[in-house]
Design an enzyme around this catalytic site. Structure first.
Site, short mmCIF file in Angstrom:
data_model
loop_
_atom_site.label_atom_id
_atom_site.label_comp_id
_atom_site.label_asym_id
_atom_site.label_seq_id
_atom_site.Cartn_x
_atom_site.Cartn_y
_atom_site.Cartn_z
N PRO A 23 0.77 -1.16 0.00
CA PRO A 23 0.00 0.10 -0.11
C PRO A 23 0.88 1.35 0.12
CG PRO A 23 -0.01 -1.18 2.14
CD PRO A 23 0.73 -2.09 1.14
N CYS A 25 0.29 5.39 -0.34
CA CYS A 25 -0.75 6.57 -0.49
C CYS A 25 -0.33 7.44 -1.85
CB CYS A 25 -0.63 7.62 0.69
SG CYS A 25 -1.08 6.84 2.10
N ALA A 62 -3.39 3.25 2.13
CA ALA A 62 -3.91 3.58 3.36
C ALA A 62 -5.23 4.07 3.10
CB ALA A 62 -2.94 4.20 4.43
N GLN A 104 -5.85 -1.59 2.66
CA GLN A 104 -5.36 -1.40 3.93
C GLN A 104 -6.14 -0.39 4.76
OE1 GLN A 104 -1.79 1.22 4.58
NE2 GLN A 104 -0.83 -0.70 5.40
N TYR A 187 1.43 5.38 12.85
CA TYR A 187 0.12 5.86 12.69
C TYR A 187 -0.76 5.41 14.14
CZ TYR A 187 1.53 7.55 8.28
OH TYR A 187 2.32 7.99 7.22
N ARG A 235 -0.20 -5.05 9.36
CA ARG A 235 0.88 -4.43 9.05
C ARG A 235 1.72 -3.88 10.31
NH1 ARG A 235 3.43 -0.51 4.03
NH2 ARG A 235 4.62 -2.43 3.27
N GLY A 329 6.97 -1.93 -3.32
CA GLY A 329 6.51 -0.75 -3.24
C GLY A 329 7.36 0.38 -4.27
N ARG A 330 7.99 1.00 -4.02
CA ARG A 330 8.67 1.99 -5.18
C ARG A 330 8.97 1.37 -6.45
NH1 ARG A 330 10.50 3.92 -0.10
NH2 ARG A 330 9.94 6.30 0.30
#
Length: 360
Positions: A23, A25, A62, A104, A187, A235, A329-330
């Protein structure tokens, strides 16, 4: 067969391969009004491209359980039915490509109300047009220049637990087959876990049992409304990267056993994000050992994430039994067709859209 392209089953759900999307954003939804938090054309194109590229499971970014739970005003939300309808468009396409659709569910806690990263990412004050007052387990700011959050009362904690459950119900209605609890990166849930950010003296603070109470209440509430035949992920940041008074790898192993007992099917293992200014020894696969330890010591399935970029690297992680899947991810931002290229390198069988068969 390549380990990357072996199907993987959790409960009754089978992902076609072990190349999964973490995930991430996009900070691209409208901030306010009737379409606040609603997925738009950017979100559809973003996720559709990775599904067409052969990614086996995609975890949508998210997605906040309430307006105050957004990291930025531009985050996706799952607190109303308008948001659900827009997400259905995405899940329909993902499923049409053989990709498992996951999401997520999140609350940003004390790290809420910030600007988009490409606009500086600074806190947006409660008196500014797009800002609001963050909340957290304790009145402890994330970093210098960040606001002191309002300490949540026990009643407000129960309300947020209910919002996570409502988010899971809406996720199911939107067509998702995997739901992930966001307990990482400093978070709200991660803030409760760590003594660095949780200074409470009631039943939600102090001991390990108390600091994990909110997370377990969220898991139980979501598991109660999430179908028995579908998997639930969690996660975690496996360490705060602090020398003392932080969440540790030992805590993660202990917590993983608890999550397993409460119906979590897979731990998505990341690190950091709860303490500012820490030195993190990054490098290729730097978080994989934390995932491997959880898998070895608890038997809970894990997904590894963090600077996994090369097919050979990902294949080795799986072949060595360090993880059950890799979350990119990236690298998937750079290359939506990573899975297809890896399949060519390792000879894996992968879905190709009918429209692209002339190029196979």
């Amino acid at each position: 067969m390549s380990s990357l392209f072996e199907p993987y089953t959790l409960r009754s759900l089978t992902a076609p391969n072990r190349v999964w999307m973490a995930p991430m954003c996009q900070y691209s939804a409208e901030a306010f009004g009737p379409n606040a938090g609603v997925a738009d054309d950017w979100h559809f194109a973003h996720y559709a491209a990775r599904a067409a590229g052969g990614t086996g499971l995609i975890l949508v970014e998210a997605t906040a359980v309430s307006p105050e739970g957004r990291i930025s005003p531009y985050d996706l939300g799952i607190w109303n039915d308008t948001q659900v309808e827009a997400l259905r468009r995405i899940t329909r396409f993902l499923k049409s490509q053989g990709t498992v659709a996951g999401i997520q569910i999140a609350h940003a806690g004390r790290k809420a109300s910030t600007d988009r990263p490409w606009e500086g990412g600074a806190p947006v004050g409660r008196d500014e047009a797009n800002g609001w007052q963050p909340v957290g387990p304790s009145p402890v700011a994330f970093a210098e220049g960040h606001p002191v959050p309002d300490e949540l009362s026990a009643d407000r904690i129960k309300e947020i637990v209910g919002q996570f459950a409502d988010g899971a119900r809406r996720a199911l209605d939107a067509g998702f087959e995997v739901v992930e609890v966001h307990g990482a990166h400093g978070y709200l849930i991660g803030e409760f876990l760590s003594p660095h950010s949780n200074h409470r003296t009631d039943e939600y603070g102090g001991s390990f049992e108390n600091r994990t109470r909110f997370a377990i209440e969220v898991v139980d509430a979501m598991r109660a409304v999430w179908p028995e035949e579908l998997p639930l992920f969690f996660r975690i940041s496996a360490t705060d990267w602090l020398d003392e008074n932080g969440w540790t790898a030992d805590d993660t192993v202990r917590f993983a056993r608890l999550l397993k007992a409460h119906g979590v099917d897979l731990l998505d293992v990341s690190t950091g994000g709860n303490a500012s200014g820490v030195r993190i020894p990054t490098g290729p696969g730097y978080q994989v050992p934390f995932a491997a330890r959880v898998k070895a010591e608890t038997g809970l399935p894990v997904a590894a994430v963090g600077m996994i970029t090369e097919p050979g690297q990902a294949e080795k992680i799986l072949a060595n039994g360090e993880a059950d899947a890799v979350l990119l991810g990236r690298e998937l931002l750079r290359n939506p067709y990573w899975a297809r290229q890896a399949a060519r390198e390792f000879g894996g069988d992968i879905h190709v859209p009918d429209q692209y068969h002339r190029a196979v």
